[in-house]
Every structure is written in structure tokens, then in C-alpha cells.
Design a protein around this motif. Structure first.
Motif, mmCIF file in Angstrom:
data_model
loop_
_atom_site.group_PDB
_atom_site.id
_atom_site.type_symbol
_atom_site.label_atom_id
_atom_site.label_comp_id
_atom_site.label_asym_id
_atom_site.label_seq_id
_atom_site.Cartn_x
_atom_site.Cartn_y
_atom_site.Cartn_z
ATOM 1 N N ARG A 1 -24.353 5.573 -30.993
ATOM 2 C CA ARG A 1 -25.396 4.462 -31.176
ATOM 3 C C ARG A 1 -26.928 5.104 -31.327
ATOM 4 N NH1 ARG A 1 -27.894 2.032 -26.846
ATOM 5 N NH2 ARG A 1 -28.793 -0.176 -27.402
ATOM 6 N N SER A 2 -27.119 6.100 -30.509
ATOM 7 C CA SER A 2 -28.208 6.765 -30.539
ATOM 8 C C SER A 2 -28.623 7.201 -31.816
ATOM 9 C CB SER A 2 -28.554 8.040 -29.502
ATOM 10 O OG SER A 2 -28.200 7.243 -28.140
ATOM 11 N N VAL A 3 -27.598 8.069 -32.593
ATOM 12 C CA VAL A 3 -27.793 8.577 -33.785
ATOM 13 C C VAL A 3 -28.188 7.469 -34.933
ATOM 14 C CG1 VAL A 3 -26.607 9.997 -35.622
ATOM 15 C CG2 VAL A 3 -26.541 10.509 -33.385
ATOM 16 N N LEU A 4 -27.395 6.529 -34.787
ATOM 17 C CA LEU A 4 -27.407 5.260 -35.843
ATOM 18 C C LEU A 4 -28.990 4.588 -35.620
ATOM 19 C CD1 LEU A 4 -24.131 3.618 -35.737
ATOM 20 C CD2 LEU A 4 -25.326 4.704 -37.799
ATOM 21 N N LEU A 5 -29.480 4.381 -34.268
ATOM 22 C CA LEU A 5 -30.641 3.842 -34.064
ATOM 23 C C LEU A 5 -31.675 4.664 -34.573
ATOM 24 C CD1 LEU A 5 -30.374 2.587 -30.530
ATOM 25 C CD2 LEU A 5 -30.984 1.178 -32.431
ATOM 26 N N ALA A 6 -31.654 6.075 -34.629
ATOM 27 C CA ALA A 6 -32.725 7.009 -35.035
ATOM 28 C C ALA A 6 -32.536 6.824 -36.528
ATOM 29 C CB ALA A 6 -32.425 8.211 -34.636
ATOM 30 N N ALA A 7 -31.463 6.705 -36.945
ATOM 31 C CA ALA A 7 -31.408 6.503 -38.720
ATOM 32 C C ALA A 7 -31.826 5.013 -38.909
ATOM 33 C CB ALA A 7 -29.845 6.902 -39.195
ATOM 34 N N GLY A 8 -31.549 4.140 -38.200
ATOM 35 C CA GLY A 8 -32.142 2.911 -38.629
ATOM 36 C C GLY A 8 -33.525 2.803 -38.711
ATOM 37 N N ALA A 9 -34.123 3.319 -37.551
ATOM 38 C CA ALA A 9 -35.738 3.119 -37.549
ATOM 39 C C ALA A 9 -36.273 3.829 -38.591
ATOM 40 C CB ALA A 9 -35.974 3.988 -36.338
ATOM 41 N N THR A 10 -35.748 5.150 -38.845
ATOM 42 C CA THR A 10 -36.242 5.811 -40.181
ATOM 43 C C THR A 10 -36.335 5.109 -41.561
ATOM 44 O OG1 THR A 10 -35.802 7.909 -38.938
ATOM 45 C CG2 THR A 10 -36.265 8.084 -41.467
ATOM 46 N N ALA A 11 -35.098 4.461 -41.538
ATOM 47 C CA ALA A 11 -34.935 3.577 -43.053
ATOM 48 C C ALA A 11 -35.640 2.359 -42.928
ATOM 49 C CB ALA A 11 -33.398 3.108 -42.984
ATOM 50 N N ALA A 12 -35.873 1.846 -41.678
ATOM 51 C CA ALA A 12 -36.582 0.604 -41.645
ATOM 52 C C ALA A 12 -38.018 0.974 -42.083
ATOM 53 C CB ALA A 12 -36.414 -0.121 -40.367
ATOM 54 N N THR B 1 -35.983 -2.664 -29.133
ATOM 55 C CA THR B 1 -34.868 -1.705 -29.886
ATOM 56 C C THR B 1 -34.458 -2.257 -31.322
ATOM 57 O OG1 THR B 1 -34.037 -1.024 -27.562
ATOM 58 C CG2 THR B 1 -32.426 -1.054 -29.502
ATOM 59 N N ILE B 2 -34.471 -3.754 -31.276
ATOM 60 C CA ILE B 2 -33.973 -4.350 -32.534
ATOM 61 C C ILE B 2 -35.218 -3.932 -33.449
ATOM 62 C CG2 ILE B 2 -33.845 -6.671 -33.527
ATOM 63 C CD1 ILE B 2 -32.590 -7.457 -30.998
ATOM 64 N N ALA B 3 -36.496 -4.152 -33.133
ATOM 65 C CA ALA B 3 -37.517 -3.776 -34.152
ATOM 66 C C ALA B 3 -37.175 -2.458 -34.647
ATOM 67 C CB ALA B 3 -38.877 -4.120 -33.068
ATOM 68 N N ALA B 4 -36.681 -1.574 -33.978
ATOM 69 C CA ALA B 4 -36.528 -0.150 -34.539
ATOM 70 C C ALA B 4 -35.815 -0.349 -36.038
ATOM 71 C CB ALA B 4 -35.937 0.769 -33.752
ATOM 72 N N TYR B 5 -34.804 -1.568 -36.189
ATOM 73 C CA TYR B 5 -34.262 -1.583 -37.579
ATOM 74 C C TYR B 5 -34.156 -2.594 -38.134
ATOM 75 C CZ TYR B 5 -30.699 -3.723 -34.373
ATOM 76 O OH TYR B 5 -30.281 -4.496 -33.454
ATOM 77 N N ALA B 6 -34.834 -3.724 -37.627
ATOM 78 C CA ALA B 6 -34.774 -5.228 -37.990
ATOM 79 C C ALA B 6 -36.063 -5.492 -37.963
ATOM 80 C CB ALA B 6 -33.730 -5.817 -37.480
ATOM 81 N N GLN B 7 -36.267 -6.619 -39.052
ATOM 82 C CA GLN B 7 -37.647 -7.376 -39.003
ATOM 83 C C GLN B 7 -37.672 -8.673 -38.485
ATOM 84 O OE1 GLN B 7 -36.504 -5.467 -41.966
ATOM 85 N NE2 GLN B 7 -37.274 -3.936 -40.861
ATOM 86 N N TRP B 8 -36.615 -9.197 -38.344
ATOM 87 C CA TRP B 8 -36.101 -10.544 -37.735
ATOM 88 C C TRP B 8 -35.240 -10.501 -36.620
ATOM 89 C CZ3 TRP B 8 -38.090 -15.368 -39.857
ATOM 90 C CH2 TRP B 8 -38.838 -15.344 -41.198
ATOM 91 N N ILE B 9 -35.368 -11.692 -35.765
ATOM 92 C CA ILE B 9 -34.393 -12.007 -35.072
ATOM 93 C C ILE B 9 -34.011 -13.447 -35.364
ATOM 94 C CG2 ILE B 9 -34.584 -10.320 -33.276
ATOM 95 C CD1 ILE B 9 -35.842 -12.946 -31.358
ATOM 96 N N GLY B 10 -32.658 -13.995 -35.013
ATOM 97 C CA GLY B 10 -32.383 -15.191 -35.397
ATOM 98 C C GLY B 10 -31.396 -15.775 -34.168
ATOM 99 N N PRO B 11 -32.186 -16.314 -33.292
ATOM 100 C CA PRO B 11 -31.668 -16.835 -31.981
ATOM 101 C C PRO B 11 -31.087 -18.228 -32.086
ATOM 102 C CG PRO B 11 -33.915 -17.065 -31.664
ATOM 103 C CD PRO B 11 -33.774 -16.256 -33.261
#
Length: 351
Positions: free
Chosen positions: A4-15, A256-266
């Protein structure tokens, strides 16, 4: 946790890469909150059909939402669930009687007919039907008149509608049960990434959503340059994810979500005061789109229901007004025409 940590880091970079190369607010062409046609205009037409998407755009929807599931031969088709007995006429097709089976999907036992057991050619022989015939009997008049669509067909339809109406119609696909499909060797993310690249979809034409962070993180690694939307439930948590939705809606979870996404949908109920979710999300740099707005009494808060018939329309306009006043950035609705009327009839403040 390490994965999960690796994916979060990669996601943040891509985002970060995506945001630095995409024009700001590229998807927000409409004045005020965006109106997203939930599965098209599901209140007026059988969901996920060309008729439903077309009606949504004709009545003012800014985005249209296709839910994505795979076929056996690795095509993305548009159905609310991979079990299709409630949304197609498959149960009445004797040639497919032997395909009825029981599967465990995200920990739930489901019996019926599943898209992953059909080729695209076979699914194309089926016809769509109204998913809620007892609630929306009026829509059953359209039963049998529409095909199952592929994701590419929805994109092409959106582009035709964009040209016809002189504005960009954004496609808002959701990856359904992505962990389950990966376990079958039918991962959704590579198919979706290929389709986005093939159709050259940019940030003004496509926003991708999922309830599962693992799916969005994989898509972030694809560097598609389209925004990502983390959908949030009201109970439990995303399948296979260590955090609950409640955890994800805290200020820390939102960062944490903001590291890979631009929206939330609650869910719309998660935003009603005394909740501070909307303000906390905006503080984390996230836009907020609330789901799902419907007009029937059974889906409205008790104080907005009218009469005793659960399927009669209540005061849907009051619910839109409440959320527009809260400051949501978008509403996801089965009745985009009503949402557009509610948005466009808001009192204008003098500047």
C-alpha cells in the motif's frame, strides 16, 4: 502495508504529474455545481443505455456515468453489476439457461448470469430492461429496445452529443469490483487505460472513479492525465482495504486520498451538518461530488417526502437546494433534468 505504501507513493507522483500538465478546472465548464447523469438518466430510461445517456445530455447533464465490467474475451461493457439478470433479458433467453451459476463477489454470494461468462458478441444479442420495474414502471415501456454498450461506444456517443449540443460531455466511468476481476485474470485497469489512450481522452473528457483505492492507485500509475475520484460508502470499507470509509473521511484520511485523487464522492447523507466532511475535503484540496439524488419518496429524507406512496415524487428540489447551499462541487443524480432546473433557478447573489 508495504504494498500500500509503495502504491501510494507511485500514485502521488503520477497524480502530481497529471495535475501539472492538465489545465485547471478543465472539467468544470458549467456554471455552478456539475450535474452528473447517474447511469445516464436512470430515473427516465433503463440505465446504462444509449437512450438513457442521450436523454441525460439533452436535459443538461455535464457528465454521464458508465459502470464498467468485463466480458470473457476482455472487453469493457457498461452494466451496473456483472450479474445481469436484473438489467437484461438474459433470464428469458433459453440459449443461455446453462450459464446461470453462483459466484462469490467481494465476499457476497450471488446467483445469476455474469458478464465474465459471456463474449461481447453474446452480450450484444441481449437487450436492456428497467432494473427497478416496481419503482419505475414507466421505464418498462423501453424494455427490449436497447443493446448492452461497450465503454468505447459510450465515449463515442458522448463525443457525438458534445458536437450536437456545442459543449463537452465528460464520461465518468467506474471500475466495478476490480479486486474480484483481478482474481479472475480480467483486470479492469489495463483495459480502461488502453481505452483512454486509444480514444485520446483528456481531463476535460474523462474522470475515473472507484470505491477501491487499489484500483485508482493502479490507474494513477498509468499516467493517463485524467482526474481520479475516490467514491466513499457509508458503512464498512473498500473491499480488501485496511481503512474504513469512516477513517477515509477524517482529515488525515482525506489527505491520503488527495495524494492520488482529485475528487471524493460521498453519499449525500455524509455531508449533512453537523458533518464537516465537505469543508475538510476542500481544505485537503479535494472537490466533492455527492451521490445519489433521486426524486422518489423512498430515496428522500423523511421531511421531504410527499404523501404515502413510496414511489411518488417528493420535494427533490429542496434536497438539491440544501446541497447546493452547502457548497458541493457536483451532484450525481438519476434525474439530471431536475438537478439542472434546481441549479439554474438558484437565487443569484449580487456581486
Amino acid at each position: 502495508m508495504r504494498r500500500r505504501s509503495v502504491l501510494l507513493a507511485a500514485g502521488a507522483t503520477a497524480a502530481a504529474t497529471s495535475l501539472s500538465t492538465a489545465p485547471a478546472h478543465a472539467t468544470a465548464a458549467a456554471p455552478g455545481p456539475l450535474v452528473i447523469g447517474h447511469r445516464g438518466a436512470a430515473g427516465w430510461r433503463p440505465e446504462h443505455t444509449a437512450a438513457s445517456y442521450t436523454f441525460a445530455v439533452e436535459t443538461g447533464a455535464d457528465w454521464i456515468e458508465p459502470d464498467l465490467v468485463p466480458t470473457r474475451d476482455h472487453h469493457l461493457v457498461v452494466r451496473h453489476e456483472n450479474e445481469i439478470s436484473g438489467t437484461t433479458d438474459v433470464a428469458r433467453r433459453p440459449e443461455f439457461a446453462g450459464r446461470r451459476t453462483t459466484r462469490t463477489v467481494d465476499g457476497r454470494t450471488v446467483t445469476g448470469w455474469f458478464t465474465e461468462d459471456f463474449t461481447l458478441a453474446e452480450l450484444k444479442t441481449l437487450r436492456a430492461v428497467e432494473r427497478l420495474p416496481l419503482v419505475r414502471n414507466r421505464n418498462t415501456v423501453f424494455d427490449g429496445r436497447q443493446q448492452v454498450l461497450t465503454f468505447q461506444e459510450v465515449v463515442d456517443l458522448a463525443r457525438r452529443l458534445s458536437r450536437r449540443h456545442g459543449r463537452t460531455v465528460t464520461v465518468f466511468p467506474e471500475t466495478k469490483h476490480p479486486t474480484y476481476f483481478r482474481s479472475l485474470g480480467l483486470p479492469l485497469e489495463p483495459l480502461l487505460a488502453d481505452a483512454v489512450r486509444e480514444r485520446r481522452l483528456g481531463p476535460h473528457e474523462c474522470v475515473i472513479q472507484s470505491f477501491e483505492p487499489s484500483s485508482l492507485l493502479r490507474l494513477a500509475e498509468e499516467r493517463l492525465r485524467v482526474p481520479l475520484w475516490q467514491a466513499l460508502g457509508t458503512v464498512g470499507g473498500p473491499y480488501g482495504h485496511p481503512m474504513t470509509y469512516r477513517d477515509m473521511m477524517t482529515p488525515s484520511g482525506l489527505r491520503t486520498i488527495a495524494a492520488y485523487a482529485q475528487w471524493i464522492g460521498p453519499d449525500k447523507s455524509s455531508l449533512v451538518p453537523p458533518s464537516t466532511l465537505l469543508q475538510d475535503a476542500h481544505a485537503a484540496g479535494l472537490k466533492v461530488g455527492a451521490y445519489t439524488f433521486r426524486a422518489e419518496n423512498r430515496y428522500l429524507p423523511a421531511e421531504l417526502r410527499r404523501g404515502t406512496d413510496p414511489d411518488a415524487f417528493g420535494d427533490a428540489f429542496a434536497e438539491y437546494a440544501q446541497h447546493f447551499a452547502l457548497g458541493v462541487d457536483a451532484v450525481v443524480t438519476d434525474f439530471p433534468d431536475l438537478a439542472v432546473i434546481a441549479r439554474d433557478s438558484r437565487p443569484r447573489t449580487k456581486g
